[in-house]
Write an enzyme that holds these catalytic residues in place. Structure first.
Site, short mmCIF file in Angstrom:
data_model
loop_
_atom_site.label_atom_id
_atom_site.label_comp_id
_atom_site.label_asym_id
_atom_site.label_seq_id
_atom_site.Cartn_x
_atom_site.Cartn_y
_atom_site.Cartn_z
N GLU A 23 0.82 -1.21 0.00
CA GLU A 23 0.00 0.00 0.00
C GLU A 23 0.86 1.26 0.00
O GLU A 23 2.06 1.21 0.24
CB GLU A 23 -0.94 -0.01 1.21
CG GLU A 23 -1.88 -1.22 1.25
CD GLU A 23 -2.82 -1.23 2.44
OE1 GLU A 23 -3.19 -0.13 2.91
OE2 GLU A 23 -3.19 -2.33 2.89
N MET B 18 -10.52 -3.59 -0.82
CA MET B 18 -10.47 -3.24 0.60
C MET B 18 -11.54 -2.18 0.91
O MET B 18 -11.25 -1.03 1.22
CB MET B 18 -9.07 -2.78 0.98
CG MET B 18 -8.04 -3.89 0.88
SD MET B 18 -6.40 -3.46 1.52
CE MET B 18 -5.81 -2.37 0.20
N THR B 19 -12.79 -2.62 0.84
CA THR B 19 -13.94 -1.73 0.97
C THR B 19 -14.34 -1.54 2.44
O THR B 19 -15.40 -2.00 2.88
CB THR B 19 -15.11 -2.27 0.14
OG1 THR B 19 -15.16 -3.70 0.26
CG2 THR B 19 -14.96 -1.90 -1.32
#
Length: 428
Positions: A216, A279-280
């Site tokens: 990320e 990645m909600t």
């Protein structure tokens, strides 16, 4: 077959059970209602309508009951959340054998767990999983793996017939996540080759069956290098029978600005990987203002964009299993929310005598309470309604599965809704 009941003032377990013609004992046990039966106005109860119920006799065991009815022990655990994945049963108690109703859709269900998870908590969740992903293997400055104490998690996964997936991230030896470690690997072929070799050796030694990658905060300058790395991983792992899954930041359009989003090219990463995790979650987060962790309109926008770039059968939808408690008033940069499980949220509402409300737009429950020190708090969490909304969204769009972030907090209503309405894939 199930329905979701929202508790009104004056209702009890017995009155609700009578309304639906179900066993009050099973209703209370499945929903983990306290022994005194105390309910919170506005909380949800999952009402199940079993078609076959077994009364435990002397000498019965989970395995003997499973043999008697021609089902697996895993199915018995799925139909009886209150067993908590354990084989302790008592003569006279009721065990659900069949839940009734059609289940036209099947999900692959992946769950993430830290090595320090309580074994008892993990064991009550494993029957509802297809895959278990211990979190996480990191990367050293040289490009080697930071080790993970995952042996007990892998042993439990095997016991409950759950396939283990290895998780790779940019965690350092000090326990921090480092964008620099990602950049070092993505721009240095030597480090990259060393890392891939160690990943393969670890998967083979420990019995992992897939690789889940989560780098990320990469920035736009590393977007292509990241997609190339995922493609290289897949090229080397695919001949060994290991799929590669990549986690994606929750973008709602391709050129979304911000360091979290710019390094994740949905189209390129989807092409490079076997599957993706959206990645909600984390719209409501520790340092942000009070709001739902995964408001349905935001989740839907991310999914709608993803489906323009990614086939639905490649997508796992991220599902949060937690909420947050914010002290008020919220002050940016100062206020820090505490994470909590849905069960802990209900306990707070129960203890302070406040009703749970429901935001129909966000599709999430919330409430406020006044603490002993005079501070007002706002709590957002997940319940059966919010779980059903996300599951429906995933099924209607033909997604491969769900990614539960994470297994560290108890969320029984999610598993009740999941098991009542959907099949859970058994990975082989």
């Amino acid at each position: 077959m199930m329905t979701i009941h929202t508790v009104s003032e004056g209702e009890t377990i017995f009155s609700i059970a009578r309304q639906y013609g179900v066993s009050p004992t099973l209703l209370q046990r499945q929903n983990l209602v306290p022994e005194d039966g105390q309910l919170v106005v506005g909380q949800t109860l999952v009402i199940l309508f079993p078609t076959v119920v077994h009364t435990v006799g002397d000498g019965d065991t989970i395995s003997s009951i499973a043999r008697q009815y021609g089902i697996s022990q895993r199915e018995i655990y799925q139909n009886n959340y209150f067993l908590l994945g354990q084989d302790t049963i008592t003569p006279g108690e009721e065990i659900v054998i069949e839940t009734g109703g059609d289940k036209p859709y099947t999900f692959g269900v992946n769950g993430y767990a830290y090595p320090f998870i309580s074994p008892l908590l993990l064991q009550q969740e494993l029957p509802y999983l297809s895959y278990l992903t211990p979190f996480t293997y990191g990367i050293t400055a040289e490009g080697r793996l930071v080790p993970l104490m995952d042996e007990s998690l892998l042993a439990d996964a095997a016991r409950y017939e759950v396939q283990p997936w290895m998780h790779l991230s940019t965690l350092t030896e000090e326990g921090n996540f480092s964008s620099q470690r990602a950049a070092d690997v993505l721009t240095d072929p030597v480090r990259q080759e060393l890392l891939i070799a160690e990943v393969i050796a670890n998967m083979q030694n420990k019995g992992y069956r897939a690789l889940d990658v989560d780098f990320e905060f990469l920035g736009a300058e590393l977007a292509q290098a990241y997609a190339d790395f995922i493609a290289r991983l897949r090229e080397q792992l695919s001949p060994l029978g290991y799929p590669v899954i990549v986690a994606l930041a929750p973008k709602s359009y391709a050129q979304q600005p911000g360091v979290l989003y710019e390094g994740h090219d949905y189209a390129a990463l989807s092409e490079a990987a076997d599957a993706v995790l959206l990645m909600t979650y984390e719209w409501g987060y520790t340092y942000g203002p009070p709001l739902a962790v995964a408001p349905l309109p935001q989740v839907r926008r991310v999914l709608e964009y993803a489906l323009t770039e990614i086939p639905p059968e490649k997508i796992f939808l991220g599902i949060p299993t937690y909420g947050y408690d914010w002290p008020l008033p919220y002050e940016r940069g100062v206020t820090r929310a505490q994470s909590l499980s849905p069960e802990q949220a209900l306990a707070l509402a129960r203890n302070y005598g406040v009703a749970v409300q429901y935001d129909e737009t966000a599709q999430a429950p919330f409430f406020r309470y006044l603490a002993e020190d005079g501070t007002e708090h706002e709590v957002w969490f997940e319940d059966a309604r919010s779980a059903e909304a996300k599951l429906t969204l995933a099924a209607e769009n033909g997604l491969q599965g769900l990614g539960l972030w994470n297994l560290m907090r108890q969320f029984p209503q999610f598993y009740l809704v999941l098991n009542a309405q959907y099949n859970i894939a058994l990975a082989t």
